[in-house]
Scaffold this motif. Structure first.
Motif, PDB file in Angstrom:
ATOM      1  N   ILE A 138      -1.819  -3.686   1.437  1.00 20.61           N
ATOM      2  CA  ILE A 138      -2.121  -3.622   2.862  1.00 20.61           C
ATOM      3  C   ILE A 138      -3.134  -2.509   3.083  1.00 20.61           C
ATOM      4  CG2 ILE A 138       0.079  -4.575   3.628  1.00 20.61           C
ATOM      5  CD1 ILE A 138       0.984  -1.716   4.250  1.00 20.61           C
ATOM      6  N   ARG A 139      -3.981  -2.690   4.054  1.00 19.27           N
ATOM      7  CA  ARG A 139      -4.987  -1.695   4.374  1.00 19.27           C
ATOM      8  C   ARG A 139      -4.600  -1.061   5.707  1.00 19.27           C
ATOM      9  NH1 ARG A 139     -11.012  -1.628   3.003  1.00 19.27           N
ATOM     10  NH2 ARG A 139     -10.169  -2.953   1.376  1.00 19.27           N
ATOM     11  N   VAL A 140      -4.449   0.256   5.690  1.00 19.11           N
ATOM     12  CA  VAL A 140      -4.079   0.998   6.892  1.00 19.11           C
ATOM     13  C   VAL A 140      -5.031   2.165   7.064  1.00 19.11           C
ATOM     14  CG1 VAL A 140      -1.630   0.368   6.766  1.00 19.11           C
ATOM     15  CG2 VAL A 140      -2.426   2.441   5.647  1.00 19.11           C
ATOM     16  N   THR A 141      -5.022   2.749   8.254  1.00 18.66           N
ATOM     17  CA  THR A 141      -5.856   3.920   8.498  1.00 18.66           C
ATOM     18  C   THR A 141      -5.287   5.112   7.746  1.00 18.66           C
ATOM     19  OG1 THR A 141      -4.594   4.603  10.435  1.00 18.66           O
ATOM     20  CG2 THR A 141      -6.453   3.087  10.809  1.00 18.66           C
ATOM     21  N   ALA A 142      -6.086   6.154   7.617  1.00 14.75           N
ATOM     22  CA  ALA A 142      -5.642   7.363   6.932  1.00 14.75           C
ATOM     23  C   ALA A 142      -4.440   7.973   7.644  1.00 14.75           C
ATOM     24  CB  ALA A 142      -6.788   8.371   6.861  1.00 14.75           C
ATOM     25  N   GLN A 143      -4.446   7.934   8.957  1.00 22.70           N
ATOM     26  CA  GLN A 143      -3.342   8.499   9.727  1.00 22.70           C
ATOM     27  C   GLN A 143      -2.051   7.720   9.469  1.00 22.70           C
ATOM     28  OE1 GLN A 143      -3.950   8.562  13.958  1.00 22.70           O
ATOM     29  NE2 GLN A 143      -2.207   9.910  14.316  1.00 22.70           N
ATOM     30  N   THR A 144      -2.136   6.391   9.450  1.00 17.56           N
ATOM     31  CA  THR A 144      -0.956   5.572   9.189  1.00 17.56           C
ATOM     32  C   THR A 144      -0.437   5.811   7.779  1.00 17.56           C
ATOM     33  OG1 THR A 144      -1.722   3.891  10.741  1.00 17.56           O
ATOM     34  CG2 THR A 144      -0.081   3.204   9.128  1.00 17.56           C
ATOM     35  N   ALA A 145      -1.346   5.922   6.820  1.00 16.70           N
ATOM     36  CA  ALA A 145      -0.935   6.192   5.442  1.00 16.70           C
ATOM     37  C   ALA A 145      -0.207   7.524   5.354  1.00 16.70           C
ATOM     38  CB  ALA A 145      -2.155   6.191   4.528  1.00 16.70           C
ATOM     39  N   TYR A 146      -0.717   8.517   6.053  1.00 17.11           N
ATOM     40  CA  TYR A 146      -0.079   9.834   6.063  1.00 17.11           C
ATOM     41  C   TYR A 146       1.332   9.737   6.617  1.00 17.11           C
ATOM     42  CZ  TYR A 146       1.023  14.582   7.548  1.00 17.11           C
ATOM     43  OH  TYR A 146       1.650  15.787   7.747  1.00 17.11           O
ATOM     44  N   HIS A 147       1.483   9.041   7.736  1.00 19.97           N
ATOM     45  CA  HIS A 147       2.801   8.919   8.357  1.00 19.97           C
ATOM     46  C   HIS A 147       3.765   8.108   7.494  1.00 19.97           C
ATOM     47  CE1 HIS A 147       1.928  11.074  11.989  1.00 19.97           C
ATOM     48  NE2 HIS A 147       0.834  10.363  12.168  1.00 19.97           N
ATOM     49  N   LEU A 148       3.273   7.057   6.842  1.00 18.47           N
ATOM     50  CA  LEU A 148       4.122   6.285   5.939  1.00 18.47           C
ATOM     51  C   LEU A 148       4.604   7.150   4.782  1.00 18.47           C
ATOM     52  CD1 LEU A 148       2.275   2.859   5.723  1.00 18.47           C
ATOM     53  CD2 LEU A 148       4.563   3.265   6.645  1.00 18.47           C
ATOM     54  N   GLU A 149       3.710   7.955   4.244  1.00 23.08           N
ATOM     55  CA  GLU A 149       4.096   8.841   3.144  1.00 23.08           C
ATOM     56  C   GLU A 149       5.100   9.886   3.595  1.00 23.08           C
ATOM     57  OE1 GLU A 149       0.389  10.301   1.631  1.00 23.08           O
ATOM     58  OE2 GLU A 149      -0.133   8.369   0.748  1.00 23.08           O
ATOM     59  N   GLN A 150       4.934  10.425   4.808  1.00 27.58           N
ATOM     60  CA  GLN A 150       5.876  11.413   5.333  1.00 27.58           C
ATOM     61  C   GLN A 150       7.255  10.782   5.554  1.00 27.58           C
ATOM     62  OE1 GLN A 150       5.350  14.814   5.868  1.00 27.58           O
ATOM     63  NE2 GLN A 150       3.555  14.304   4.640  1.00 27.58           N
ATOM     64  N   MET A 151       7.282   9.573   6.110  1.00 25.59           N
ATOM     65  CA  MET A 151       8.547   8.874   6.330  1.00 25.59           C
ATOM     66  C   MET A 151       9.215   8.547   5.001  1.00 25.59           C
ATOM     67  SD  MET A 151       7.406   6.291   9.395  1.00 25.59           S
ATOM     68  CE  MET A 151       9.004   5.549   9.623  1.00 25.59           C
ATOM     69  N   ALA A 152       8.424   8.134   4.017  1.00 27.64           N
ATOM     70  CA  ALA A 152       8.968   7.798   2.703  1.00 27.64           C
ATOM     71  C   ALA A 152       9.551   9.028   2.031  1.00 27.64           C
ATOM     72  CB  ALA A 152       7.877   7.184   1.820  1.00 27.64           C
ATOM     73  N   GLN A 153       8.858  10.149   2.135  1.00 29.79           N
ATOM     74  CA  GLN A 153       9.345  11.388   1.525  1.00 29.79           C
ATOM     75  C   GLN A 153      10.647  11.836   2.194  1.00 29.79           C
ATOM     76  OE1 GLN A 153       6.696  14.737   1.891  1.00 29.79           O
ATOM     77  NE2 GLN A 153       7.542  15.702   0.058  1.00 29.79           N
ATOM     78  N   ALA A 154      10.713  11.728   3.521  1.00 32.47           N
ATOM     79  CA  ALA A 154      11.915  12.129   4.246  1.00 32.47           C
ATOM     80  C   ALA A 154      13.103  11.235   3.893  1.00 32.47           C
ATOM     81  CB  ALA A 154      11.660  12.085   5.746  1.00 32.47           C
ATOM     82  N   ALA A 155      12.824   9.962   3.661  1.00 31.20           N
ATOM     83  CA  ALA A 155      13.888   9.005   3.344  1.00 31.20           C
ATOM     84  C   ALA A 155      14.202   8.956   1.854  1.00 31.20           C
ATOM     85  CB  ALA A 155      13.502   7.613   3.831  1.00 31.20           C
ATOM     86  N   GLY A 156      13.358   9.549   1.041  1.00 34.41           N
ATOM     87  CA  GLY A 156      13.544   9.478  -0.407  1.00 34.41           C
ATOM     88  C   GLY A 156      13.290   8.088  -0.954  1.00 34.41           C
ATOM     89  N   ALA A 157      12.326   7.399  -0.349  1.00 36.48           N
ATOM     90  CA  ALA A 157      12.007   6.028  -0.760  1.00 36.48           C
ATOM     91  C   ALA A 157      10.504   5.892  -0.968  1.00 36.48           C
ATOM     92  CB  ALA A 157      12.475   5.043   0.316  1.00 36.48           C
ATOM     93  N   ALA A 158      10.096   4.743  -1.456  1.00 36.88           N
ATOM     94  CA  ALA A 158       8.683   4.456  -1.633  1.00 36.88           C
ATOM     95  C   ALA A 158       8.084   3.992  -0.304  1.00 36.88           C
ATOM     96  CB  ALA A 158       8.501   3.372  -2.690  1.00 36.88           C
ATOM     97  N   PRO A 159       6.785   4.225  -0.089  1.00 34.48           N
ATOM     98  CA  PRO A 159       6.153   3.762   1.157  1.00 34.48           C
ATOM     99  C   PRO A 159       6.325   2.255   1.394  1.00 34.48           C
ATOM    100  CG  PRO A 159       4.701   5.278   0.025  1.00 34.48           C
ATOM    101  CD  PRO A 159       5.859   5.006  -0.903  1.00 34.48           C
ATOM    102  N   GLY A 160       6.375   1.480   0.310  1.00 31.69           N
ATOM    103  CA  GLY A 160       6.579   0.034   0.456  1.00 31.69           C
ATOM    104  C   GLY A 160       7.919  -0.297   1.086  1.00 31.69           C
ATOM    105  N   ARG A 161       8.941   0.488   0.763  1.00 28.25           N
ATOM    106  CA  ARG A 161      10.260   0.276   1.375  1.00 28.25           C
ATOM    107  C   ARG A 161      10.217   0.573   2.868  1.00 28.25           C
ATOM    108  NH1 ARG A 161      14.181  -2.122  -1.908  1.00 28.25           N
ATOM    109  NH2 ARG A 161      13.848  -1.386  -4.020  1.00 28.25           N
TER     110      ARG A 161
END
Length: 62
Positions: free
Chosen positions: A10-33
């Protein structure tokens, strides 16, 4: 593990990618999850952000 998996990109903006990575790190999961859970929530009628709010406002105006 399910055998019904398909790898997509999937192609997302840099801001969306940043937020997905932050959410994934907080949840202890991969960005795909995180993407999977957001899509699942959207299908079940979860909040859609701005689109959901604008639909509500249109309904109130009528």
């Amino acid at each position: 593990m399910s055998q019904h998996k398909k790898k997509i990109t999937i192609r997302v903006t840099a801001q969306t990618a940043y937020h997905l990575e932050q959410m994934a790190q907080a949840a202890g999961a991969a960005p795909g999850r995180i993407v999977d859970s957001l899509v699942t929530a959207a299908r079940k009628g979860g909040s859609h952000g701005r689109n959901r709010q604008s639909e509500t406002k249109k309904g109130e105006a009528e």
